[in-house]
Scaffold this active site. Structure first.
Site, short mmCIF file in Angstrom:
data_model
loop_
_atom_site.label_atom_id
_atom_site.label_comp_id
_atom_site.label_asym_id
_atom_site.label_seq_id
_atom_site.Cartn_x
_atom_site.Cartn_y
_atom_site.Cartn_z
N ASP A 290 0.82 -1.22 0.00
CA ASP A 290 0.00 0.00 0.00
C ASP A 290 0.85 1.26 0.00
OD1 ASP A 290 1.05 -0.10 2.51
OD2 ASP A 290 -0.83 0.21 3.58
N ARG B 134 13.58 24.94 -1.59
CA ARG B 134 13.34 26.12 -2.41
C ARG B 134 12.09 26.90 -2.00
NH1 ARG B 134 14.27 23.50 -8.16
NH2 ARG B 134 13.66 21.64 -7.01
N GLN C 126 19.34 27.62 7.72
CA GLN C 126 19.90 27.18 9.00
C GLN C 126 19.09 27.73 10.17
OE1 GLN C 126 24.53 27.05 9.01
NE2 GLN C 126 23.90 28.53 7.46
N ASP D 287 21.50 33.49 -11.33
CA ASP D 287 20.47 34.35 -10.72
C ASP D 287 21.10 35.07 -9.53
OD1 ASP D 287 20.49 32.41 -8.67
OD2 ASP D 287 18.76 31.37 -9.50
N LYS E 193 17.50 36.95 -13.55
CA LYS E 193 16.51 35.91 -13.91
C LYS E 193 15.15 36.23 -13.31
CE LYS E 193 16.06 31.72 -11.70
NZ LYS E 193 16.48 30.39 -11.22
N GLY F 28 16.09 24.53 -16.82
CA GLY F 28 15.69 25.81 -17.41
C GLY F 28 16.66 26.94 -17.06
C1 R5P Z 1 16.88 28.68 -7.84
O1 R5P Z 1 16.86 29.69 -7.15
C2 R5P Z 1 17.97 27.66 -7.77
O2 R5P Z 1 19.18 28.19 -7.32
C3 R5P Z 1 18.15 26.99 -9.12
O3 R5P Z 1 18.60 27.95 -10.04
C4 R5P Z 1 16.88 26.36 -9.61
O4 R5P Z 1 16.29 25.60 -8.60
C5 R5P Z 1 17.12 25.52 -10.84
O5 R5P Z 1 15.91 24.96 -11.25
P1 R5P Z 1 15.63 24.66 -12.77
O6 R5P Z 1 16.72 23.73 -13.26
O7 R5P Z 1 14.28 24.00 -12.77
O8 R5P Z 1 15.62 25.96 -13.49
#
Ligand code: R5P
Length: 295
Positions: free
Chosen positions: A36, A95, A134, A174, A198, A231
């Site tokens: 299950d 995240r 943390q 980013d 980004k 991405g």
């Molecule tokens: C975002 O702030 C993280 O540092 C990564 O850039 C992100 O999680 C990457 O995710 P993806 O490969 O889906 O763009």
């Protein structure tokens, strides 16, 4: 206090390497999934009065890998463990670390509370998505960083390839990874920095607004913590070539890669073993020594 290391399902090879590097006994454990979907995880070694280390990245299926930990802690406590330390090389659910839109949960904090409440006394992770995570723990939480590991690797690699470090630009894809980029670049002699502006219009979608820094004719090294849908990395690669970059290398700590693949124009994709997934053509640097030195 006598120590013992256990692995569950997601970090088996890494646990073996950590045990070898730290010379701590690797204990036996068993994880069973019932028909299950319920999980049973139990220790098969003697843990009475011992300090027990659980090595488990909370990678997908995250609900299972997290639940395995909770259940295994219960098993260790029932068997008389004195102290339980979790090593989550990849800390999943990290995240969602703030309320970005009304009503959103803070899962990075929720998971921290669950781990704490079950009786874990200390947590170690590698390249947390943000340092602030943390603060979601009221037990000691150590975040180990891989910038030296990646920086030294690329310093040597660029020397082998006869690429002068002054012609290298370390690129953060980013704003959140800007410090990481700076730390990696400090291992290179005279490399410069660039940051990509980004935007994330929706979950799993990212867009490049601008590249801040000069990358024309340069060798770019894109550094990020997580690669999931690819991405962020692939948009960065595209934008860098559009701005005239000569070639692009990529370093990502946690190669989650749940779909898609890294742009084939990338000269070298380097990652670590925090996520035990085979990715064709990737160069994998082990974090075993780093963790073993910090137990
Ligand atoms: C975002 O702030 C993280 O540092 C990564 O850039 C992100 O999680 C990457 O995710 P993806 O490969 O889906 O763009």
């Amino acid at each position: 206090m006598e120590k013992i290391i256990f692995s569950l399902t997601s970090s088996k090879k890494l646990a073996e390497q950590i045990a070898k590097a730290s010379k701590i006994e690797l204990g036996k454990s068993e994880v069973v999934k019932f028909s299950d979907g319920e999980i049973m995880a139990r220790c098969l070694s003697d843990v009475q009065g011992k300090e027990c280390y659980i090595i488990q990245s909370t990678i997908a299926p995250s609900s299972d890998t997290i639940f395995e930990i909770l259940i295994f802690v219960d098993s260790l406590k029932n068997a008389g463990a004195k102290d339980i330390v979790l090593i989550a090389p990849y800390y999943g659910y990290s995240r969602q670390d703030r309320v970005a839109r009304p009503g959103e949960p803070i899962t990075a904090k929720l998971v921290a509370k669950m781990l704490e409440n079950v009786g874990i006394s200390r947590v170690i992770s590698v390249d947390l998505h943000t340092q602030q995570i943390q603060g979601f723990f009221s037990i000691p939480m150590k975040n180990l960083e891989t910038s030296v590991l990646f920086g030294r690797y690329f310093a040597k690699r660029f020397d082998e390839l006869k690429i002068a470090h002054e012609n290298v630009v370390v690129v953060s894809p980013d704003h959140g990874s800007a410090n990481r980029g700076r730390d990696v670049s400090s291992e290179l002699n005279g490399a410069s920095l660039a940051v990509i502006d980004k935007r994330r219009p929706a979950p799993n979608k990212s867009e490049v607004v601008n590249v801040v820094g000069d990358v024309k004719g340069k060798t770019c090294l894109v550094v990020d913590d997580i690669c999931d849908t690819c991405g962020t990395i692939n948009n960065a690669v595209e934008a860098l070539f559009e701005k005239g970059a000569k070639d692009v290398y990529v370093a990502v700590t946690h190669a989650v890669i749940s779909k898609n693949s890294i742009d084939s124009r990338v000269k070298e994709f380097v990652t670590t073993d925090t996520v035990e997934k085979e990715y064709k053509g990737a160069k994998v640097l082990s974090v075993a020594e780093l963790i073993a030195q910090n137990l």
